[in-house]
Design a protein around this motif. Structure first.
Motif, PDB file in Angstrom:
ATOM      1  N   ASN A 219       0.789  -1.233   0.000  1.00  0.00           N
ATOM      2  CA  ASN A 219       0.000   0.000   0.000  1.00  0.00           C
ATOM      3  C   ASN A 219       0.825   1.289   0.000  1.00  0.00           C
ATOM      4  O   ASN A 219       0.308   2.351   0.314  1.00  0.00           O
ATOM      5  N   GLN A 220       2.101   1.215  -0.364  1.00  0.00           N
ATOM      6  CA  GLN A 220       2.912   2.436  -0.399  1.00  0.00           C
ATOM      7  C   GLN A 220       2.412   3.398  -1.469  1.00  0.00           C
ATOM      8  O   GLN A 220       2.497   4.612  -1.299  1.00  0.00           O
ATOM      9  N   ASN A 221       1.908   2.873  -2.559  1.00  0.00           N
ATOM     10  CA  ASN A 221       1.464   3.740  -3.652  1.00  0.00           C
ATOM     11  C   ASN A 221       0.007   4.177  -3.520  1.00  0.00           C
ATOM     12  O   ASN A 221      -0.437   5.037  -4.258  1.00  0.00           O
ATOM     13  N   LEU A 222      -0.730   3.578  -2.595  1.00  0.00           N
ATOM     14  CA  LEU A 222      -2.153   3.869  -2.467  1.00  0.00           C
ATOM     15  C   LEU A 222      -2.402   5.357  -2.242  1.00  0.00           C
ATOM     16  O   LEU A 222      -3.207   5.967  -2.945  1.00  0.00           O
ATOM     17  N   GLU A 223      -1.723   5.951  -1.277  1.00  0.00           N
ATOM     18  CA  GLU A 223      -1.929   7.377  -0.994  1.00  0.00           C
ATOM     19  C   GLU A 223      -1.506   8.237  -2.176  1.00  0.00           C
ATOM     20  O   GLU A 223      -2.143   9.234  -2.488  1.00  0.00           O
ATOM     21  N   LYS A 224      -0.444   7.823  -2.837  1.00  0.00           N
ATOM     22  CA  LYS A 224       0.015   8.570  -4.007  1.00  0.00           C
ATOM     23  C   LYS A 224      -1.048   8.515  -5.110  1.00  0.00           C
ATOM     24  O   LYS A 224      -1.373   9.524  -5.725  1.00  0.00           O
ATOM     25  N   ILE A 225      -1.619   7.340  -5.344  1.00  0.00           N
ATOM     26  CA  ILE A 225      -2.662   7.186  -6.371  1.00  0.00           C
ATOM     27  C   ILE A 225      -3.897   7.998  -5.992  1.00  0.00           C
ATOM     28  O   ILE A 225      -4.484   8.686  -6.837  1.00  0.00           O
ATOM     29  N   ARG A 226      -4.274   7.949  -4.718  1.00  0.00           N
ATOM     30  CA  ARG A 226      -5.430   8.741  -4.280  1.00  0.00           C
ATOM     31  C   ARG A 226      -5.170  10.239  -4.466  1.00  0.00           C
ATOM     32  O   ARG A 226      -6.051  10.982  -4.888  1.00  0.00           O
TER      33      ARG A 226
END
Length: 190
Positions: free
Chosen positions: A97-104
């Protein structure tokens, strides 16, 4: 009426990623037993989504797609054929989930940019309309100015003609005065 086509892949991904039956075999069985309900829920899911981006063509694909977002699911629909290509769960991340916040955050920025684009486009359209109105007004005023210029030219021509006539009258009057003063009188040498 727009017809949206679902592939077996999309229906399976919907069962796995939205309904929550992760096991592929269980998801296939559920889909076979509840095909109508899955179609209905998927249509409803798409209708409840918000447009993220329209007419985007990933490099090298040669086709444009519409992207919709419903919670953490990205829905990809072919622009040309209205086929739902895939459902992408943006929470799925190999890096925990490292990229989740970036994608959001990117999705939020795309929405902000889209809203800003719509505002700027509306402002541009209003400005374009005002520009066209000014162009029309200038054209109209130029016609009025040309009419006024023609009137002015005519008035100048009339003034020139009157000035010439008055000059001729003055010249005639001088001649007459010359005659009065000197024309009838004979000078005698006495």
């Amino acid at each position: 009426m727009v017809v949206i086509v679902f592939s077996g892949h999309v229906l399976l991904r919907f069962v796995q990623r939205v309904i929550g039956i992760r096991n592929k075999n269980d998801a296939i069985i559920f889909l076979e037993e509840n095909k109508f309900e899955v179609h209905y829920k998927l249509l409803k899911f798409i209708n409840e989504s918000e447009t993220l981006y329209e007419n985007f063509s990933p490099e090298g694909s040669g086709e444009t797609y519409k992207y919709f977002l419903n919670k953490d699911v990205l829905i990809v629909i072919s622009t040309n054929s209205n086929v739902v290509v895939t459902l992408y769960d943006i929470t799925v991340d190999l890096n925990e989930n490292q990229n989740l916040e970036k994608i959001r955050e990117y999705a939020r920025r795309i929405k902000r940019n889209k809203n800003e684009f719509l505002k700027k486009n509306a402002k541009k359209n209003l400005n374009d309309k005002d520009s066209r109105n000014l162009e029309f007004l200038i054209e109209y005023k130029e016609k009025e100015i040309n009419v006024l210029k023609d009137e002015l030219k005519n008035m100048i021509d009339v003034s020139k003609d009157i000035a010439l006539q008055t000059k001729q009258l003055r010249h005639e009057n001088r001649g007459l005065m010359q005659e009065i003063l000197f024309g009838f009188k004979k000078f005698t040498n006495n």
